[in-house]
Design a protein around this motif. Structure first.
Motif, PDB file in Angstrom:
ATOM      1  N   TRP A  69      13.203  -4.821   6.227  1.00  0.00           N
ATOM      2  CA  TRP A  69      11.894  -5.254   6.060  1.00  0.00           C
ATOM      3  C   TRP A  69      11.567  -6.188   7.023  1.00  0.00           C
ATOM      4  O   TRP A  69      10.241  -6.841   6.746  1.00  0.00           O
ATOM      5  CB  TRP A  69      12.661  -6.082   4.388  1.00  0.00           C
ATOM      6  N   ARG A  91       9.771  -4.074   8.721  1.00  0.00           N
ATOM      7  CA  ARG A  91       8.352  -3.708   8.169  1.00  0.00           C
ATOM      8  C   ARG A  91       7.340  -4.761   7.911  1.00  0.00           C
ATOM      9  O   ARG A  91       5.971  -4.685   8.109  1.00  0.00           O
ATOM     10  CB  ARG A  91       8.494  -3.016   6.450  1.00  0.00           C
ATOM     11  N   GLU A  92       7.765  -6.154   6.874  1.00  0.00           N
ATOM     12  CA  GLU A  92       6.588  -7.130   7.087  1.00  0.00           C
ATOM     13  C   GLU A  92       6.924  -8.072   8.693  1.00  0.00           C
ATOM     14  O   GLU A  92       5.560  -8.749   8.373  1.00  0.00           O
ATOM     15  CB  GLU A  92       7.694  -7.652   6.001  1.00  0.00           C
ATOM     16  N   HIS A  93       8.095  -8.301   9.482  1.00  0.00           N
ATOM     17  CA  HIS A  93       8.172  -9.059  10.255  1.00  0.00           C
ATOM     18  C   HIS A  93       6.913  -8.334  11.487  1.00  0.00           C
ATOM     19  O   HIS A  93       6.356  -9.404  12.317  1.00  0.00           O
ATOM     20  CB  HIS A  93       9.000  -9.973  11.006  1.00  0.00           C
ATOM     21  N   THR A 102       5.227  -0.283   9.605  1.00  0.00           N
ATOM     22  CA  THR A 102       5.597  -0.076   8.159  1.00  0.00           C
ATOM     23  C   THR A 102       5.874   1.799   8.409  1.00  0.00           C
ATOM     24  O   THR A 102       5.909   2.302   7.143  1.00  0.00           O
ATOM     25  CB  THR A 102       4.318   0.332   7.644  1.00  0.00           C
ATOM     26  N   GLY A 103       5.688   2.459   9.305  1.00  0.00           N
ATOM     27  CA  GLY A 103       6.346   3.859   9.014  1.00  0.00           C
ATOM     28  C   GLY A 103       7.737   4.393   8.848  1.00  0.00           C
ATOM     29  O   GLY A 103       7.795   5.292   7.970  1.00  0.00           O
ATOM     30  N   LYS A 124      10.315   3.898   5.608  1.00  0.00           N
ATOM     31  CA  LYS A 124       9.945   3.594   4.375  1.00  0.00           C
ATOM     32  C   LYS A 124      11.341   3.318   3.031  1.00  0.00           C
ATOM     33  O   LYS A 124      12.364   3.128   3.748  1.00  0.00           O
ATOM     34  CB  LYS A 124       9.716   4.991   3.414  1.00  0.00           C
ATOM     35  N   PHE A 125      11.122   2.300   2.360  1.00  0.00           N
ATOM     36  CA  PHE A 125      12.149   2.020   1.269  1.00  0.00           C
ATOM     37  C   PHE A 125      12.145   3.029   0.146  1.00  0.00           C
ATOM     38  O   PHE A 125      11.536   3.590  -0.081  1.00  0.00           O
ATOM     39  CB  PHE A 125      11.668   0.549   0.109  1.00  0.00           C
ATOM     40  N   ALA A 171      15.364   6.992   3.706  1.00  0.00           N
ATOM     41  CA  ALA A 171      14.253   6.838   3.978  1.00  0.00           C
ATOM     42  C   ALA A 171      13.830   6.329   5.061  1.00  0.00           C
ATOM     43  O   ALA A 171      12.878   6.062   5.817  1.00  0.00           O
ATOM     44  CB  ALA A 171      13.053   6.962   2.883  1.00  0.00           C
ATOM     45  N   ILE A 178      10.139   5.369  14.018  1.00  0.00           N
ATOM     46  CA  ILE A 178       9.569   6.330  13.870  1.00  0.00           C
ATOM     47  C   ILE A 178       8.641   5.579  15.954  1.00  0.00           C
ATOM     48  O   ILE A 178       7.968   6.682  15.934  1.00  0.00           O
ATOM     49  CB  ILE A 178       9.000   6.442  12.435  1.00  0.00           C
ATOM     50  N   GLU A 179       8.237   4.567  14.971  1.00  0.00           N
ATOM     51  CA  GLU A 179       6.566   4.123  16.005  1.00  0.00           C
ATOM     52  C   GLU A 179       7.369   4.898  17.296  1.00  0.00           C
ATOM     53  O   GLU A 179       6.184   4.789  18.037  1.00  0.00           O
ATOM     54  CB  GLU A 179       5.988   3.228  15.709  1.00  0.00           C
ATOM     55  N   TYR A 202       6.802  10.509   2.145  1.00  0.00           N
ATOM     56  CA  TYR A 202       7.045   9.464   2.854  1.00  0.00           C
ATOM     57  C   TYR A 202       8.429   9.531   3.299  1.00  0.00           C
ATOM     58  O   TYR A 202       8.941   8.665   3.826  1.00  0.00           O
ATOM     59  CB  TYR A 202       7.254   9.259   0.387  1.00  0.00           C
ATOM     60  N   SER A 212       9.041   9.798   8.179  1.00  0.00           N
ATOM     61  CA  SER A 212       9.741   9.578   8.609  1.00  0.00           C
ATOM     62  C   SER A 212      11.206   9.729   9.054  1.00  0.00           C
ATOM     63  O   SER A 212      11.887   9.765  10.086  1.00  0.00           O
ATOM     64  CB  SER A 212       9.427   8.220   8.422  1.00  0.00           C
TER      65      SER A 212
END
Lengths: 740, 168
Positions: free
Chosen positions: B23, B26-28, B32-33, B35-36, B45, B73-74, B99, B102
């Motif tokens: 998280w 993804r959020e900070h 977003t590659g 996944k949850f 994932a 992944i990025e 989905y 990654s």
């Protein structure tokens, strides 16, 4: 009250089951759209700066082709599939076309369905002609425009890879856009001759979504980011349908990052800056719930007991041909068997999620949905805004399988957004997802067959018991099917009583599909008894065929073996009216070496027609330490003309592996109305070490194309079960397969 | 304040130390590659690399990666500069819904770094922590073998500039 309801009420063992579920209509309902946006409603994503002859295609002034994909991409390959059609008619590579998932508009309704939906393996079947026509018209108009500008006959010009040419004279299509805009759009144009196909029927291009999906740049619903977005998590009643009586936040609203703790119609939500803050804050909240009465009264054991007892009732007749009773009396031998299949969760890899941004009298919704018009309707009901003022964006779906035809996650997100006044993303946990699904209905069926002295079936009788999907779909969709002039209070009232509205339709086709159709038998009868404990049910990959395929193809195996016939030969003897299914069965059996299994390996076969496609599978298994191991599956498929051969193969592989999870593991169980399974530890999914080698044979056909997202699934469970019988002598009549 | 290296850059964050790495990323850090999927380390994932090892970041507190090296992944490859494993994924037409991919790719890259010539059994063992609901397993296996071979031979498996076919 209908006759059937009275019968149900009079049966004391079924006192607490819902009484309505058997009397609702079929997929028919979806065709009865009484309104929707008028054709004069502007197209979403239309642009003043681009030429858009119809809803599907746009060409910008610099010649870029944009395709508005009228279907959702959930892995089945429809993005590449339909883009292939556009590319073929515009004579350019699919990778040069800019694809956007279409917004909501009547022009995107699935032909014949009356709504915009991705399901029923229908996308290629229903779009093949229309999308090609659309692209062919654009080609024709560009060529006519060039002919006009160059003062040459259109027939002498060639459109290739975004350029128009006449001999050495070559120009970009962008030079002709302005002229093309003014030309009248033809009603019908000639499609490209198949001998000139560059893309259809060939595997010479990677999927147009492939690069995004291997680099983490594909945008799924969960990845949507907009300014000032807040994140929400929601605590729901352990039994679906419950509501909040009272709650104590225990200071959750004071936790770091938390903005608000609030109750909505079905639970208590936390709104925070970040998902983890919201999720963690939920842990301290205590709720007193109002439990739904009917569902809370049930657990798995009593549900299956009631389904079993229901098989001795008369039920409603779903199909009848010939005189079954007389045929049975004349049969040389009669056989019967009872089969069972459990409730199942979809368990898409991407848990349910949604973003809603309410902006005064307008709203934007980002929903990974299979039916954006329904998402719009649900958002309208929960926000009070007009449908036409709600724009729905559909990102990639991290799996759908039917789950995303239902929009409880849109309802919840909209309710939270309305109550808080900020843009909200709601993300479900895996536990939320597992325990708040629209489940594949459990099913039980009693089969009886009569065989004559030549070993041919002369009679076939089936009775199925269990819940139906339709009442839950009506509850979801009624608002959209009614004219908007009907006040919401009335449509809500009707929605709760949808069964009454559709009283005249007795049988949900999804409950009985596949129970008799594939084999030639002179006398047949199918009956149905509804037993609905109130656990909501939905469309699950291959719908009714997901259980009826297992039932029918297991029973065919039993009858063959009990009358000393080879299961392949016995089936072939009854398939004269079904030549395409017969053909795939012969192909798969031959390729798999039917009759000559390797040492220690055992074969089982099955063939099912579903969604207009024909699939046969042969499973090669072994049993060691009382464990079933599926080594290899040989599959033959006839889906008419194959548009993307490798996508057809991948969908067969996908249907087989999804079906193997259900064959070997899948079982949703209920305790006092609550779903017990919560995550992948207690609802296991097939993993790589358990996945078989899969060999797919494609039938070369010029019949119209049909779908492939679902038809690979139905034959796998019976193929494995039949192989298990060959290996062990155990006839396993209940899913998931469990050896004694 | 917790610092670590993310795809080669030093980053720091003041989120509570028990926040799962997933998280935070993804959020900070808006990557977003990853996944949850399950939140329990059961599906893979969310797989990233921590000091070269594949880890399930939905259950990894961010404090645990302090001063370490995290790759997502990025950081493995970009659309115009694909890693050989990503190329192999495209060549074998692996992704369906995409989905889980990654995470699958992160596991496969880690596998090949530790074991350049994995057998089918090695692949099964290493990759069985990654669930794919679309059932792309047999293609993942083939893609890993292809990537292993290509790593040795230096062959390019997929070049977006050289998409073949479609002769008019």
């Amino acid at each position: 009250m209908s006759r059937q309801q009275q019968e149900h009420v009079s049966n004391p063992s079924r006192r607490n089951f819902l009484k309505f579920a058997g009397i609702t209509g079929g997929g028919l309902v979806l065709g009865v759209s009484l309104n929707g946006c008028s054709s004069s409603t502007p197209l979403p994503y239309s642009s003043k700066d681009a030429w858009q002859p119809d809803a599907f295609l746009q060409m910008t002034s610099d010649g870029q082709v944009k395709f508005f994909l009228p279907q959702a991409e959930m892995g089945q390959g429809v993005t590449h599939g339909l883009t292939t059609l556009v590319a073929e008619e515009l004579n350019m590579p699919p990778s040069d076309i800019d694809v956007t998932v279409a917004g909501v508009h009547k022009d995107y309704d699935v032909p014949g369905a009356g709504m915009q939906v991705t399901g029923g393996s229908a996308s290629m079947r229903t779009r093949y002609e229309g999308v090609r026509q659309s692209a062919a018209k654009m080609r024709s108009l560009i060529v006519q425009a060039a002919a006009q500008q160059w003062n040459l006959p259109a027939a002498d010009l060639v459109l290739l890879d975004g350029k128009v040419s006449h001999g050495d004279r070559v120009a970009e299509v962008s030079e002709f856009v302005a002229t093309a805009v003014a030309l009248p759009i033809p009603e019908q144009v000639t499609l490209k001759d198949e001998k000139d196909f560059r893309w259809i029927g060939k595997s010479n291009q990677p999927r147009v979504d492939a690069i995004a999906k291997v680099t983490g740049t594909a945008e799924f619903g969960i990845d949507v980011e907009i300014p000032n977005l807040k994140r929400a998590a929601l605590l729901r009643c352990p039994v679906i349908g419950g509501s909040v009586k009272s709650f104590n936040s225990n200071g959750a609203e004071k936790a770091l990052g938390v903005h608000q703790v609030l109750s909505i119609y079905n639970g208590v939500a936390v709104l925070a800056d970040h998902y983890w803050q919201a999720k963690k804050a939920l842990e301290s909240i205590q709720v007193e719930w109002d439990y739904p009465e009917t569902l809370s009264a049930h657990s798995s054991a009593d549900i299956y007991q009631a389904m079993g007892e229901a098989l001795s009732e008369d039920g409603e007749n779903a199909f009848e041909q010939g005189d079954v009773a007389q045929a049975f009396s004349q049969a040389d031998k009669t056989l019967s068997a009872r089969y069972q299949a459990p409730f199942l969760a979809h368990a898409t890899m991407e848990p349910m999620n949604c973003v809603v941004h309410l902006q005064g009298d307008r709203a934007e919704v980002w929903a990974p949905t299979q039916a954006p018009g329904l998402a719009q309707q649900i958002a309208s009901e929960h926000s009070g805004l007009d449908r036409d003022n709600i724009q729905v964006h559909t990102p990639f779906l991290g799996g759908g399988f039917g789950r995303r035809a239902f929009h409880d996650f849109v309802a919840e997100t909209t309710a939270i957004a309305k109550a808080t006044g900020v843009p909200v993303q709601l993300v479900w946990s895996r536990e939320d997802d597992m325990q708040n699904d629209y489940y594949r209905p459990a099913a039980m069926a009693e089969f009886e067959a009569g065989v004559d002295d030549s070993g041919l079936l002369n009679s076939w009788r089936v009775k199925r018991s269990g819940p139906n999907i339709m009442p839950y779909m009506i509850d979801e969709a009624l608002g959209m099917l009614l004219p908007e002039a009907v006040p919401q209070s009335i449509s809500e009232w009707l929605s709760k009583r949808g069964y009454g509205v559709f009283d005249s339709w007795q049988i949900d086709p999804a409950s009985v599909e596949g129970l008799h159709e594939d084999y030639k038998v002179a006398n047949k009868r199918v009956d149905h008894v509804t037993v609905d404990p109130g656990l909501r049910c939905g469309y699950w990959r291959s719908v009714g065929h997901s259980f009826s395929g297992f039932f029918v193809e297991s029973f065919m195996d039993e009858v063959a073996l009990k009358t000393s016939q080879d299961p392949l030969e016995f089936r072939l003897r009854h398939m004269d009216d079904n030549p395409r299914l017969k053909n795939v069965l012969q192909l798969a059996a031959k390729q798999a070496g039917w009759g000559q299994p390797k040492p220690g390996r055992f074969l089982g076969l099955a063939a099912v027609k579903s969604f207009e496609s024909y699939v046969a599978e042969v499973a090669e298994i072994s049993v060691e330490n009382n464990q079933i191991k599926v080594h290899k599956v040989t599959c033959a498929v006839d889906c008419g003309r194959v548009v993307n051969p490798d996508i057809v193969r991948t969908q067969m592989e996908s249907g087989i592996n999804y079906g193997l999870t259900a064959t070997l593991f899948g079982d949703i169980t209920i305790e006092n109305g609550a779903v017990k399974e919560s995550n992948f530890n207690d609802y296991p999914i097939l993993r790589m070490s358990e996945a078989p080698e899969i060999d797919v044979i494609l039938v070369d056909s010029k019949e119209p194309p049909t779908g492939v997202g679902e038809p690979g699934l139905p034959p796998i469970a019976p193929a494995v079960a039949n192989a298990v019988f060959a290996a062990t002598g155990q006839r396993l009549r209940s899913l998931p397969l469990k050896l004694a | 304040m917790i610092s670590f290296r993310l795809n080669g850059e030093t980053v720091s964050t003041d989120v509570p130390s028990d926040t799962p790495l997933l998280w935070v990323i993804r959020e900070h850090f808006q990557l977003t590659g990853s996944k949850f999927g399950c939140g329990k380390g059961l599906c893979g994932a969310c797989t990233m690399h921590f000091n070269g090892n594949a880890i399930r970041t939905c259950v990894m507190p961010v404090a645990a990666v302090a001063d370490g090296e995290v790759t997502t992944i990025e950081g493995v490859g970009q659309p115009d500069q694909l890693h050989i494993v990503q190329q192999a994924w495209i060549k074998h037409n692996v992704p369906q819904c995409g989905y889980c991919q990654s995470g699958q790719i992160m596991s496969a890259v880690a596998l090949l770094e530790q074991n350049p010539n994995p057998s089918d059994e090695d692949i099964d063992n290493f990759m069985s922590g990654n669930i794919c609901r679309c059932g792309t397993y047999s293609r993942i296996k083939q893609a890993i073998h292809s990537a292993a071979d290509a790593k040795h031979s230096g062959v390019v498996l997929f070049d977006p500039q050289q998409v073949q076919g479609g002769a008019a």
